[in-house]
Design a protein around this motif. Structure first.
Motif, PDB file in Angstrom:
ATOM      1  N   ALA D  68       0.891  -1.040   0.012  1.00 18.07           N
ATOM      2  CA  ALA D  68       0.119   0.094  -0.028  1.00 18.07           C
ATOM      3  C   ALA D  68       0.835   1.288  -0.101  1.00 18.07           C
ATOM      4  O   ALA D  68       0.528   2.350  -0.602  1.00 18.07           O
ATOM      5  N   GLU D  70       3.915   1.449  -1.441  1.00 18.74           N
ATOM      6  CA  GLU D  70       4.845   1.166  -2.386  1.00 18.74           C
ATOM      7  C   GLU D  70       6.141   1.193  -1.846  1.00 18.74           C
ATOM      8  O   GLU D  70       7.009   1.642  -2.328  1.00 18.74           O
TER       9      GLU D  70
ATOM     10  N   GLU E  70      -9.117  -9.529 -12.430  1.00 18.18           N
ATOM     11  CA  GLU E  70      -8.655  -8.208 -12.019  1.00 18.18           C
ATOM     12  C   GLU E  70      -9.655  -7.721 -11.105  1.00 18.18           C
ATOM     13  O   GLU E  70     -10.048  -6.560 -11.070  1.00 18.18           O
ATOM     14  N   TYR E  71      -9.895  -8.498 -10.004  1.00 15.13           N
ATOM     15  CA  TYR E  71     -10.787  -8.103  -8.819  1.00 15.13           C
ATOM     16  C   TYR E  71     -12.170  -7.820  -9.200  1.00 15.13           C
ATOM     17  O   TYR E  71     -12.661  -6.852  -8.667  1.00 15.13           O
ATOM     18  N   ARG E  73     -13.082  -5.400 -11.143  1.00 12.91           N
ATOM     19  CA  ARG E  73     -13.218  -4.189 -11.251  1.00 12.91           C
ATOM     20  C   ARG E  73     -13.889  -4.002 -12.814  1.00 12.91           C
ATOM     21  O   ARG E  73     -13.625  -4.283 -13.695  1.00 12.91           O
TER      22      ARG E  73
ATOM     23  N   LYS F   8     -15.082  -4.083  -3.947  1.00 15.44           N
ATOM     24  CA  LYS F   8     -14.890  -2.731  -3.664  1.00 15.44           C
ATOM     25  C   LYS F   8     -15.444  -2.174  -2.413  1.00 15.44           C
ATOM     26  O   LYS F   8     -16.544  -2.653  -1.938  1.00 15.44           O
ATOM     27  N   ALA F  67      -5.966  -5.092  -2.386  1.00 17.40           N
ATOM     28  CA  ALA F  67      -5.519  -5.116  -3.664  1.00 17.40           C
ATOM     29  C   ALA F  67      -6.580  -4.743  -4.793  1.00 17.40           C
ATOM     30  O   ALA F  67      -6.491  -3.827  -5.608  1.00 17.40           O
ATOM     31  N   ASN F  69      -8.861  -2.645  -4.066  1.00 19.09           N
ATOM     32  CA  ASN F  69      -8.996  -1.450  -3.732  1.00 19.09           C
ATOM     33  C   ASN F  69      -8.050  -0.712  -3.983  1.00 19.09           C
ATOM     34  O   ASN F  69      -7.847   0.732  -3.830  1.00 19.09           O
ATOM     35  N   GLU F  70      -7.155  -1.033  -4.584  1.00 18.23           N
ATOM     36  CA  GLU F  70      -5.806  -0.325  -4.876  1.00 18.23           C
ATOM     37  C   GLU F  70      -5.357   0.167  -3.619  1.00 18.23           C
ATOM     38  O   GLU F  70      -5.078   1.488  -3.555  1.00 18.23           O
ATOM     39  N   TYR F  71      -5.539  -0.212  -2.486  1.00 17.86           N
ATOM     40  CA  TYR F  71      -5.152  -0.040  -1.163  1.00 17.86           C
ATOM     41  C   TYR F  71      -5.816   1.472  -0.783  1.00 17.86           C
ATOM     42  O   TYR F  71      -5.132   2.071   0.009  1.00 17.86           O
ATOM     43  N   ARG F  73      -5.784   4.079  -2.162  1.00 22.93           N
ATOM     44  CA  ARG F  73      -4.824   5.274  -2.313  1.00 22.93           C
ATOM     45  C   ARG F  73      -5.826   6.521  -3.096  1.00 22.93           C
ATOM     46  O   ARG F  73      -6.470   6.006  -3.786  1.00 22.93           O
ATOM     47  N   LYS F  75      -6.560   8.764  -5.724  1.00 24.65           N
ATOM     48  CA  LYS F  75      -6.393   8.694  -7.099  1.00 24.65           C
ATOM     49  C   LYS F  75      -5.318   9.808  -7.546  1.00 24.65           C
ATOM     50  O   LYS F  75      -5.367  10.928  -6.967  1.00 24.65           O
TER      51      LYS F  75
END
Lengths: 78, 78, 78, 78, 78, 78
Positions: D68, D70, E70-71, E73, F8, F67, F69-71, F73, F75
């Motif tokens: 998270a 990086e 890819e989750y 998404r 999500k 992962a 939720n792309e952590y 982060r 945008k």
């Protein structure tokens, strides 16, 4: 002062040592008493399965450290 | 001189051997005495679950080594 | 001649079989004697937890093989 | 108010502390009674294998937190 | 005919079911006898730790299936 | 109607709750009887190692959800 300033290491071997350190620090957090840890250590260092479990934790931490170092691949100039 | 100069290997099979080596080195770090390790070895090599646990550690290290070698995929010329 | 020429497989099912093979090879490395392995096998195939542990190792190796094959996704032409 | 506003931390050491926190929260979810947890704690802090298992959970959570962040790599300006 | 034609699923829930299936197939490979599996099942479905171990295997396989999808998404149109 | 419409979540804390849910659903799949699960629950909530194992499963599922939720982060506008 910090015991973990960075996940970056110069070499894979240093990275492996850092993975060992991370594994031990997590034990320390749960059992802060050094004497107790030392006493337990002499037990589990005599048990094959305990050693294998410990090796698994190091392997998991090494995944993190290796990824952090992009596997110590030489930088690709292209 | 280092036991782990790189995570790069020529072939998947060499990578698998490196994963085995990483698994054993983590044991060595906790139990540095070779005689003790040898003695324990003869025990756990006779236990199915011990062997499975050991195989799990190798699998975890192989994930790292395989990723480091980009899975030994042939380079894409594009 | 090698038992692991590549992590590439044609299908997910072949990849799963390769994950099983990787799991068994790691056992073989620790216990090279085939008769002993066979004997242990008959034990742990009767233990639910042993089977679950073995399934976990296969799952870990399948992660590696699946990633190596980019999850057998059809190539995106864009 | 939330106990987990973000996975972002300033330093690797803070990230490690967050991994410890995540590991403990998952225990709390299953055993909400603080007194029971305290009582169990005194047991497993005296068992080498329990400490190793706990260290494994922290290692798994640290993988997530490190990714998270990086890996707290300095931003590359190129 | 294959039991695993693809890792692609329409929904996260289908992906979860596939992770369960992968976990069971790995057990089947080690213990091909359905009657034995059924007998063992009634044991370990009564053990909290056995159920937790089984849940761990599903979690590991779900990581693979989720990454393969890819989750789930929604595709980003940009 | 599905119990898992998406991976999500709005916040890391919701993601953690989803990881707990995924861990429990995998138990439910193996032991569908709610009364049995409730009975086992009271046992393992009193065992430190059982709680640690359960925490490990949550950690593994949290890796997947984080992962996905792309952590969480923010945008990046670039």
């Amino acid at each position: 002062m910090t015991w973990l300033p960075t996940l970056k290491t110069d070499t894979p071997e240093d990275g492996f040592q850092l993975a060992v350190k991370l594994s031990r620090m997590a034990v320390k957090v749960t059992q802060p008493d050094a004497d107790t840890r030392e006493r337990l250590r002499s037990d589990y260092a005599e048990s094959a399965d305990s050693l294998t479990l410990a090796s698994h934790v190091v392997a998991t931490n090494f995944q993190t450290v290796a990824a952090a170092n992009e596997y110590w691949r030489p930088k690709n100039p292209d």
